[in-house]
Design an enzyme around this catalytic site. Structure first.
Site, PDB file in Angstrom:
ATOM      1  N   LYS A  79      11.891 -15.690 -10.136  1.00  0.00           N
ATOM      2  CA  LYS A  79      11.763 -14.774 -11.367  1.00  0.00           C
ATOM      3  C   LYS A  79      10.614 -15.275 -12.318  1.00  0.00           C
ATOM      4  CE  LYS A  79      13.931 -11.140 -10.326  1.00  0.00           C
ATOM      5  NZ  LYS A  79      13.295 -11.443  -9.161  1.00  0.00           N
TER       6      LYS A  79
ATOM      7  N   GLU B 194       7.029 -15.400 -10.485  1.00  0.00           N
ATOM      8  CA  GLU B 194       6.498 -14.179 -10.169  1.00  0.00           C
ATOM      9  C   GLU B 194       6.168 -13.422 -11.327  1.00  0.00           C
ATOM     10  OE1 GLU B 194       8.771 -11.348  -7.873  1.00  0.00           O
ATOM     11  OE2 GLU B 194      10.635 -11.642  -8.780  1.00  0.00           O
TER      12      GLU B 194
ATOM     13  N   ARG C 250       3.864  -0.386  -4.893  1.00  0.00           N
ATOM     14  CA  ARG C 250       3.308  -0.856  -3.558  1.00  0.00           C
ATOM     15  C   ARG C 250       2.302  -1.655  -3.481  1.00  0.00           C
ATOM     16  NH1 ARG C 250       6.975   2.353  -0.122  1.00  0.00           N
ATOM     17  NH2 ARG C 250       5.934   1.337   1.842  1.00  0.00           N
TER      18      ARG C 250
ATOM     19  N   LYS D 289       5.673  -4.452  -4.567  1.00  0.00           N
ATOM     20  CA  LYS D 289       7.197  -4.468  -4.292  1.00  0.00           C
ATOM     21  C   LYS D 289       7.685  -4.570  -2.930  1.00  0.00           C
ATOM     22  CE  LYS D 289      11.235  -3.149  -5.926  1.00  0.00           C
ATOM     23  NZ  LYS D 289      11.715  -4.051  -6.832  1.00  0.00           N
TER      24      LYS D 289
ATOM     25  N   HIS E 160      17.195 -37.353  -5.012  1.00  0.00           N
ATOM     26  CA  HIS E 160      16.743 -37.703  -3.428  1.00  0.00           C
ATOM     27  C   HIS E 160      15.182 -37.567  -3.464  1.00  0.00           C
ATOM     28  CE1 HIS E 160      20.554 -38.459  -1.919  1.00  0.00           C
ATOM     29  NE2 HIS E 160      20.992 -37.242  -2.551  1.00  0.00           N
TER      30      HIS E 160
ATOM     31  N   ASN F 268      -1.454   1.836   5.849  1.00  0.00           N
ATOM     32  CA  ASN F 268      -0.378   0.866   5.345  1.00  0.00           C
ATOM     33  C   ASN F 268      -0.280  -0.143   6.378  1.00  0.00           C
ATOM     34  OD1 ASN F 268       1.403  -0.781   4.017  1.00  0.00           O
ATOM     35  ND2 ASN F 268       3.044   0.895   3.890  1.00  0.00           N
ATOM     36  N   GLY F 269      -0.311  -1.406   6.345  1.00  0.00           N
ATOM     37  CA  GLY F 269      -0.233  -2.298   7.441  1.00  0.00           C
ATOM     38  C   GLY F 269      -1.339  -3.029   7.859  1.00  0.00           C
TER      39      GLY F 269
ATOM     40  N   CYS G 187       0.841  -1.221   0.038  1.00  0.00           N
ATOM     41  CA  CYS G 187      -0.169  -0.099  -0.141  1.00  0.00           C
ATOM     42  C   CYS G 187       0.802   1.164  -0.073  1.00  0.00           C
ATOM     43  CB  CYS G 187      -0.914   0.140   1.147  1.00  0.00           C
ATOM     44  SG  CYS G 187      -2.232  -1.144   1.250  1.00  0.00           S
TER      45      CYS G 187
ATOM     46  N   TRP H  31      -2.871  -2.757  -1.961  1.00  0.00           N
ATOM     47  CA  TRP H  31      -2.494  -4.163  -1.983  1.00  0.00           C
ATOM     48  C   TRP H  31      -3.381  -4.908  -0.813  1.00  0.00           C
ATOM     49  CZ3 TRP H  31      -0.732  -8.529   0.840  1.00  0.00           C
ATOM     50  CH2 TRP H  31      -0.188  -9.506   0.092  1.00  0.00           C
TER      51      TRP H  31
ATOM     52  N   GLU I  45      17.069 -18.168  -7.867  1.00  0.00           N
ATOM     53  CA  GLU I  45      16.642 -16.810  -8.279  1.00  0.00           C
ATOM     54  C   GLU I  45      15.944 -16.867  -9.511  1.00  0.00           C
ATOM     55  OE1 GLU I  45      15.950 -13.886  -6.862  1.00  0.00           O
ATOM     56  OE2 GLU I  45      15.781 -12.698  -8.436  1.00  0.00           O
TER      57      GLU I  45
HETATM   58  C1  AGP Z   1      11.834 -10.562  -5.859  1.00  0.00           C
HETATM   59  O1  AGP Z   1      11.557 -10.146  -7.143  1.00  0.00           O
HETATM   60  C2  AGP Z   1      10.619  -9.867  -5.019  1.00  0.00           C
HETATM   61  N1  AGP Z   1      10.491  -8.493  -5.259  1.00  0.00           N
HETATM   62  C3  AGP Z   1      10.857 -10.261  -3.696  1.00  0.00           C
HETATM   63  O2  AGP Z   1      11.133 -11.579  -3.513  1.00  0.00           O
HETATM   64  C4  AGP Z   1      11.716  -9.397  -2.639  1.00  0.00           C
HETATM   65  O3  AGP Z   1      13.051  -9.558  -2.951  1.00  0.00           O
HETATM   66  C5  AGP Z   1      11.203  -9.643  -1.074  1.00  0.00           C
HETATM   67  O4  AGP Z   1       9.821  -9.477  -1.029  1.00  0.00           O
HETATM   68  C6  AGP Z   1      12.307  -8.839  -0.309  1.00  0.00           C
HETATM   69  O5  AGP Z   1      12.187  -7.463  -0.431  1.00  0.00           O
HETATM   70  P1  AGP Z   1      13.248  -6.538   0.177  1.00  0.00           P
HETATM   71  O6  AGP Z   1      14.438  -6.836  -0.466  1.00  0.00           O
HETATM   72  O7  AGP Z   1      12.873  -5.224   0.000  1.00  0.00           O
HETATM   73  O8  AGP Z   1      13.113  -6.941   1.661  1.00  0.00           O
END
Ligand code: AGP
Length: 619
Positions: A496, A499, A27, A614, A515, A109-110, A2, A83, A492
């Site tokens: 990627k 997401e 956000r 984000k 395993h 926000n929160g 948010c 969000w 990673e």
């Molecule tokens: C990855 O592409 C995402 N944006 C997400 O995994 C992100 O790395 C994670 O939420 C942590 O965010 P931060 O680095 O702002 O703490």
């Protein structure tokens, strides 16, 4: 999650809020809204003006149209991009929320964790709630205090002790038409003033168009913003001086600059992000200087254990940090997902250094893990991209990456900057501890310094990566494998793809497949393997053979010109060769491009993937 923005004393408040919401949209983008006071009307009786929309990524455009249809003179105004946590993304759940009199509005926000209990009390006392959100309880609680004659700031301060959870809130009141009142606990919020206006917002990017005269609020502080003034008090009503913020970003750096989307722009900024992060910190002779770290050399020499704590992509950078600290500093090192560490009752002492890695410096899981580590006796360092972020301000020391603002929800340039920074930090520890020969550290430094050019060279192969992406864009099952330095890259790469492309993608240590997970491999499954040359190469190739024998289609991240590897796979993503510990910085680049290409081929919005935000400021 948010984004909050509010202004007072601005002639064209709605235009400013809409522009701010666009910058804060990363956000959260489920819905959006604006509410404003109207000083031209009778403050004793008038109600608030409000527009809201819930059209996913189109909400702000819809608000723009609503504002154009009904332009309003405004005194103070607050806006929000959401969000969703409590209640689906509908107009009724979009912020701002109003009280029963429609004279008070709140954006938040929160999470207010005890909202059910508070709502039950409000319902008994006859309030009419109109949303399924946790947020709405606050505006009704404030309504009760205002009804006793309290001013807005006092009313908010009286309500805060009743709230459990993490929050940043901004409220306006028709009875005080030029005032915005804000408060926060854990969730970020900054305030700023000019001679004639005031602004509040979730982060610096949206404030820069108005002022660079910005202040950060501490937990449980309440700020009253009027045009040209900000007054901050603690919950006991004592006046406190807010901490000025350092602002190093410009508005231009948060624009797309001719690229189709923020993600491609940010991927192409990676050589500079890595170079800027290493600049002046790592020298070719192996010497290092990290000024903001604050923790002195003697204290760092006493560190016996380094624990990296982080979430998502930042956790993958932490895994690389663990390997670099072990290799170059010969200090016990580990990496853990922050949301788990916090609740595990970990054992720390003053010889433990916890490095909380977070691009945003706001992720609530990482922030709480950092607080918990400190409570249990560890020293804590925040490794973050945002100067003066909540984590940076609370930590004992800071390691700043210098990637510049990252808007795309998927971390790219901030990740590469994190990788460079964890390695620079490991080298710094190594130099101080002197457990590894100086010439090895000098070679490590030279390898680090070669990275910006190597990343540039990898990006020059974008077309090759794109062609591989298009070839597999319709596949639904991906596996990413790696060993040692290749494992964080595989993790990673899978994240990627998930997401951005919304495709199932599993990542495993290559040696772990037999395993259990190997039973999933069927003809046609795509296995992406990190197979650049390192002492692990032969083992990785043996694992590749196991996949091939079961009909998998193989894609390898391999060194440029490595024909032996290329012959064993169906497609190759070539990268320039760098030393193994430094290789994640380069090897992750083709996997970012792969996910980007497949996501776009499927028609997805790469900057705003579904269900994500984000900054994750809720648990
Ligand atoms: C990855 O592409 C995402 N944006 C997400 O995994 C992100 O790395 C994670 O939420 C942590 O965010 P931060 O680095 O702002 O703490």
């Amino acid at each position: 999650m948010c984004g909050i923005i509010g202004v007072t004393g601005e002639q064209d408040a709605c235009a400013l809020l809409l522009a701010g919401l666009e910058l804060l949209e990363y956000r959260g983008y489920d819905s959006a809204g604006i509410s404003a006071t109207d000083p031209a009307r009778d403050a004793e009786t008038t109600t608030l003006w409000r527009v809201r929309a819930a059209e996913h990524a189109g909400s702000i455009e819809r608000l723009r149209a609503l504002v154009a249809d009904a332009p309003q003179p405004v005194g103070s105004a607050i806006a929000h991009t959401r969000w969703a946590t409590h209640g689906p993304p509908t107009v009724a759940n979009a912020h701002p929320h109003l009280d029963c009199t429609r004279r008070l509005a709140v954006v938040h926000n929160g999470i207010i964790e005890n909202h059910r209990e508070l709502a039950a009390g409000l319902d008994e006392r006859g309030h009419e709630r109109t949303s399924a959100t946790d947020t709405e309880v606050l505006v009704h609680l404030v309504e009760e205090q205002v009804a006793t004659g309290a001013g807005l700031a006092d009313a908010v301060a009286r309500c805060l002790p009743a709230l459990r959870g993490d929050f940043a809130v901004a409220l306006i009141y028709a009875g005080e038409p030029d005032v915005i009142v804000v408060a926060r606990r854990t969730s970020p919020l900054i305030v700023g003033v000019t001679d004639t206006a005031g602004i509040v917002c979730s982060d610096v990017s949206a404030a820069l168009a108005t002022t660079r005269n910005l202040f950060a609020l501490d937990d449980d502080q309440v700020a009253e913003i009027r045009p040209g003034t900000v007054v901050v008090r603690d919950l006991a009503g004592r006046r406190v001086e807010p901490a000025p913020m350092t602002v190093s970003w410009s508005v231009q750096r948060a624009l797309k600059g001719g690229y189709a989307d923020f993600m491609s722009k940010e991927m192409h900024e990676q050589p500079r992000a890595v170079g800027d992060t290493l600049l002046g910190r790592v020298h070719a002779d192996g010497s290092t200087e990290i000024e903001e770290l604050v923790i002195g050399d003697d204290d760092l020499r006493k560190v016996r254990r380094v624990l990296f704590a982080a979430c998502g992509t930042s956790y993958h950078a932490s895994l690389v940090g663990r390997q670099a600290v072990e290799r170059w500093a010969r200090v016990v090192a580990d990496a853990e997902v922050a949301s788990e560490m916090r609740y595990r009752e970990p054992v720390f002492d003053e010889e433990t250094l916890v490095v909380a890695v977070s691009q945003s410096g706001e992720t609530v899981d990482s922030l709480h893990a950092m607080r918990e580590a400190r409570r249990r006796g560890a020293r804590v360092v925040a490794l973050t991209n945002v100067v003066d972020s909540v984590m940076a301000r609370e930590a004992d020391g800071v390691l700043y990456t210098r990637a510049g603002p990252e808007i795309g929800v998927a971390s790219t340039k901030s990740h590469l900057a994190q990788l460079a920074m964890v390695e620079a930090f490991a080298l710094h520890l190594g130099r101080l501890g002197a457990r590894v020969a100086g010439d090895e550290l000098a070679r490590a430094a030279q390898s680090l310094l070669s990275l910006p050019a190597a990343v540039e060279r990898a990006l020059a192969r974008f077309d090759q990566y794109e062609a591989v992406g298009h070839r597999f864009a319709d596949r639904e099952d991906f596996y990413f494998l790696g060993r040692r330095a290749g494992l964080p890259v595989a993790l990673e790469g899978a994240l990627k793809l998930k997401e951005l492309a919304y495709v199932r993608a599993e990542a495993y240590p290559a040696g772990e497949m037999k395993h259990g997970p190997i039973s999933l491999i069927e003809p046609g499954a795509v296995v992406v393997v990190v197979a650049t040359r390192s002492p692990m190469w032969e083992k990785v190739i043996a694992n590749v053979e196991e996949m091939r024998a079961r009909g998998a289609v193989l894609v390898a991240v391999a060194d440029e010109g490595d024909e032996e590897t290329a012959r064993m796979v169906d497609a190759v993503l070539e990268v320039p060769h760098v030393t193994e510990i430094c290789s994640p910085v380069v090897n992750v680049v083709p996997l970012q491009c792969l996910a980007y290409t497949i996501a776009r081929a499927r028609g997805n919005d790469v900057d705003r993937p579904r269900n994500l935000a984000k900054v994750v400021t809720v648990e």
